[in-house]
Design an enzyme around this catalytic site. Structure first.
Site, PDB file in Angstrom:
ATOM      1  N   SER A   1      -3.471  -2.536  -4.271  1.00  0.00           N
ATOM      2  CA  SER A   1      -4.479  -1.574  -4.712  1.00  0.00           C
ATOM      3  C   SER A   1      -4.253  -1.328  -6.193  1.00  0.00           C
ATOM      4  CB  SER A   1      -4.258  -0.260  -3.938  1.00  0.00           C
ATOM      5  OG  SER A   1      -4.938   0.813  -4.552  1.00  0.00           O
TER       6      SER A   1
ATOM      7  N   TYR B   1       1.219   6.411  -0.222  1.00  0.00           N
ATOM      8  CA  TYR B   1       0.379   5.236  -0.504  1.00  0.00           C
ATOM      9  C   TYR B   1       0.820   4.551  -1.797  1.00  0.00           C
ATOM     10  CZ  TYR B   1      -3.987   2.525  -0.695  1.00  0.00           C
ATOM     11  OH  TYR B   1      -4.919   1.509  -0.735  1.00  0.00           O
TER      12      TYR B   1
HETATM   13  N1  LIG Z   1     -10.917   0.951   0.676  1.00  0.00           N
HETATM   14  C1  LIG Z   1     -10.369   1.041  -0.524  1.00  0.00           C
HETATM   15  O1  LIG Z   1     -10.865   1.725  -1.412  1.00  0.00           O
HETATM   16  C2  LIG Z   1      -9.131   0.263  -0.844  1.00  0.00           C
HETATM   17  C3  LIG Z   1      -8.758   0.139  -2.188  1.00  0.00           C
HETATM   18  C4  LIG Z   1      -7.630  -0.575  -2.523  1.00  0.00           C
HETATM   19  C5  LIG Z   1      -6.866  -1.131  -1.516  1.00  0.00           C
HETATM   20  N2  LIG Z   1      -7.228  -1.005  -0.224  1.00  0.00           N
HETATM   21  C6  LIG Z   1      -6.375  -1.591   0.791  1.00  0.00           C
HETATM   22  O2  LIG Z   1      -7.115  -2.520   1.532  1.00  0.00           O
HETATM   23  C7  LIG Z   1      -6.568  -2.625   2.847  1.00  0.00           C
HETATM   24  C8  LIG Z   1      -7.683  -2.496   3.870  1.00  0.00           C
HETATM   25  O3  LIG Z   1      -8.298  -1.250   3.701  1.00  0.00           O
HETATM   26  P1  LIG Z   1      -9.788  -0.937   4.179  1.00  0.00           P
HETATM   27  O4  LIG Z   1     -10.364  -0.065   3.149  1.00  0.00           O
HETATM   28  O5  LIG Z   1     -10.480  -2.172   4.596  1.00  0.00           O
HETATM   29  O6  LIG Z   1      -9.446   0.000   5.420  1.00  0.00           O
HETATM   30  P2  LIG Z   1     -10.147   0.152   6.861  1.00  0.00           P
HETATM   31  O7  LIG Z   1      -9.662   1.469   7.355  1.00  0.00           O
HETATM   32  O8  LIG Z   1     -11.607  -0.121   6.771  1.00  0.00           O
HETATM   33  O9  LIG Z   1      -9.461  -1.023   7.676  1.00  0.00           O
HETATM   34  C9  LIG Z   1      -8.085  -1.025   7.904  1.00  0.00           C
HETATM   35  C10 LIG Z   1      -7.816  -1.795   9.167  1.00  0.00           C
HETATM   36  O10 LIG Z   1      -6.399  -1.724   9.416  1.00  0.00           O
HETATM   37  C11 LIG Z   1      -6.227  -1.469  10.785  1.00  0.00           C
HETATM   38  N3  LIG Z   1      -4.966  -0.775  11.053  1.00  0.00           N
HETATM   39  C12 LIG Z   1      -4.659   0.493  10.719  1.00  0.00           C
HETATM   40  N4  LIG Z   1      -3.455   0.816  11.221  1.00  0.00           N
HETATM   41  C13 LIG Z   1      -2.997  -0.284  11.876  1.00  0.00           C
HETATM   42  C14 LIG Z   1      -1.822  -0.561  12.610  1.00  0.00           C
HETATM   43  N5  LIG Z   1      -0.885   0.377  12.816  1.00  0.00           N
HETATM   44  N6  LIG Z   1      -1.668  -1.804  13.141  1.00  0.00           N
HETATM   45  C15 LIG Z   1      -2.642  -2.739  12.989  1.00  0.00           C
HETATM   46  N7  LIG Z   1      -3.772  -2.530  12.309  1.00  0.00           N
HETATM   47  C16 LIG Z   1      -3.948  -1.308  11.765  1.00  0.00           C
HETATM   48  C17 LIG Z   1      -7.402  -0.580  11.167  1.00  0.00           C
HETATM   49  O11 LIG Z   1      -7.614  -0.558  12.570  1.00  0.00           O
HETATM   50  C18 LIG Z   1      -8.532  -1.190  10.379  1.00  0.00           C
HETATM   51  O12 LIG Z   1      -9.209  -2.213  11.109  1.00  0.00           O
HETATM   52  C19 LIG Z   1      -5.512  -1.539   2.952  1.00  0.00           C
HETATM   53  O13 LIG Z   1      -4.225  -2.072   2.758  1.00  0.00           O
HETATM   54  C20 LIG Z   1      -5.860  -0.604   1.810  1.00  0.00           C
HETATM   55  O14 LIG Z   1      -4.740   0.095   1.338  1.00  0.00           O
HETATM   56  C21 LIG Z   1      -8.356  -0.311   0.135  1.00  0.00           C
END
Ligand SMILES: NC(=O)c1ccc[n+]([C@@H]2O[C@H](COP(=O)([O-])OP(=O)(O)OC[C@H]3O[C@@H](n4cnc5c(N)ncnc54)[C@H](O)[C@@H]3O)[C@@H](O)[C@H]2O)c1
Length: 250
Positions: free
Chosen positions: A132, A145
């Site tokens: 991120s 985080y």
């Molecule tokens: N959305 C943002 O703004 C953003 C920005 C930068 C980085 N990220 C990173 O991108 C990645 C994905 O985020 P996203 O926004 O798609 O989130 P999201 O919540 O849409 O998806 C996350 C997925 O991870 C799964 N998950 C959560 N806990 C889990 C566990 N204990 N075991 C297995 N699976 C699990 C969830 O069920 C979900 O399908 C993350 O690492 C997040 O930190 C997101």
């Protein structure tokens, strides 16, 4: 990747692949001929069914001891599963802090550890860690985080150094705020903690530092992940690739 004449399809494991960025990555990799396994806490079967020939692994990646004995045969590993909690340090629930580090640091370490022997034997591997902008910059109220993503950056660099002689690259991708449930779910928390109306969170908090004033789309992150997984990215290792609309240029 699909044009590797006569070769068997590459295999990829995408954690958190049932939704958001993870599903976009799974979809993009599958479209290039990669055989994808979606690992997720929930919805893995349904998500895999939406992709031709994908497999599902329903797993809670915070249960890290269960990951210690694994030997996995994947050519591409996308460490994507993540979660968010916002609270001041003095009020941060220690159990939630620990769970976030299990999911976003320990599980990636254990999955990389489980994948490397196969990758080394094949002389090819791609580790892609979804970090991120918070792997590079801090924000208030995100101690778990920010520290987990900074740790993931360090892990990724060590794997790059060890994996290089074996044809294995390791990189981080660093989006700003992406249009997913993870962001939608924190708008109310951010409003409360910063004393703002929910409608103000996007402009006053989430897009404040970015020069390009919009959310990143999951498909944009997936395009970068697809490239890092490709043969063309063989010299890209130990790096981090921002997609933050200029936030980290400050
Ligand atoms: N959305 C943002 O703004 C953003 C920005 C930068 C980085 N990220 C990173 O991108 C990645 C994905 O985020 P996203 O926004 O798609 O989130 P999201 O919540 O849409 O998806 C996350 C997925 O991870 C799964 N998950 C959560 N806990 C889990 C566990 N204990 N075991 C297995 N699976 C699990 C969830 O069920 C979900 O399908 C993350 O690492 C997040 O930190 C997101």
């Amino acid at each position: 990747m699909s044009s590797r004449a006569g070769a068997s399809p590459r295999r990829a494991l995408v954690t958190g692949g049932a939704a958001g960025i993870g599903f976009a990555c799974a979809e993009r990799l599958a479209a290039t001929g990669v055989r994808v396994t979606i690992a997720d806490l929930r919805g893995a079967d349904e998500a895999a069914a939406r992709l031709d020939g994908a497999d599902a692994w329903q797993v809670d990646l915070t249960e890290v001891t269960a990951l210690e004995g694994l030997a996995l045969e994947y050519d591409i590993l996308v460490n994507n599963a993540g979660m968010q909690n916002v609270a001041p340090v003095q009020e941060f629930d220690p159990a939630a802090w620990r769970r976030m580090h299990q999911l976003m640091v320990e599980a990636p370490f254990l999955l990389i550890r489980a994948c490397l022997p196969h990758m080394y034997a094949r002389g090819f591997g791609r580790i892609i860690n979804v970090s991120s902008v918070h792997g590079l910059r801090a924000s208030a109220f995100k101690s778990a985080y920010v520290s987990a993503k900074h740790a993931l950056e360090g892990l990724s660099k060590v794997v790059a150094l060890e994996g290089g002689p074996h044809g294995v690259t390791s990189n981080c991708v660093n989006p700003g705020y992406v249009r997913t449930a993870l962001v939608e779910n924190q708008i109310a928390d951010q409003a409360r903690i910063h004393g703002l109306a929910e409608g103000e969170v996007l402009s006053s908090i989430m897009l404040k530092e970015a020069a390009v004033k919009r959310l990143v789309e999951p498909a944009e992150v997936a395009g970068l992940v697809e490239f890092l997984a490709s043969d063309a990215a063989g010299m890209m290792s130990g790096g981090h690739y921002t997609m933050d609309g200029g936030w980290s240029a400050r």
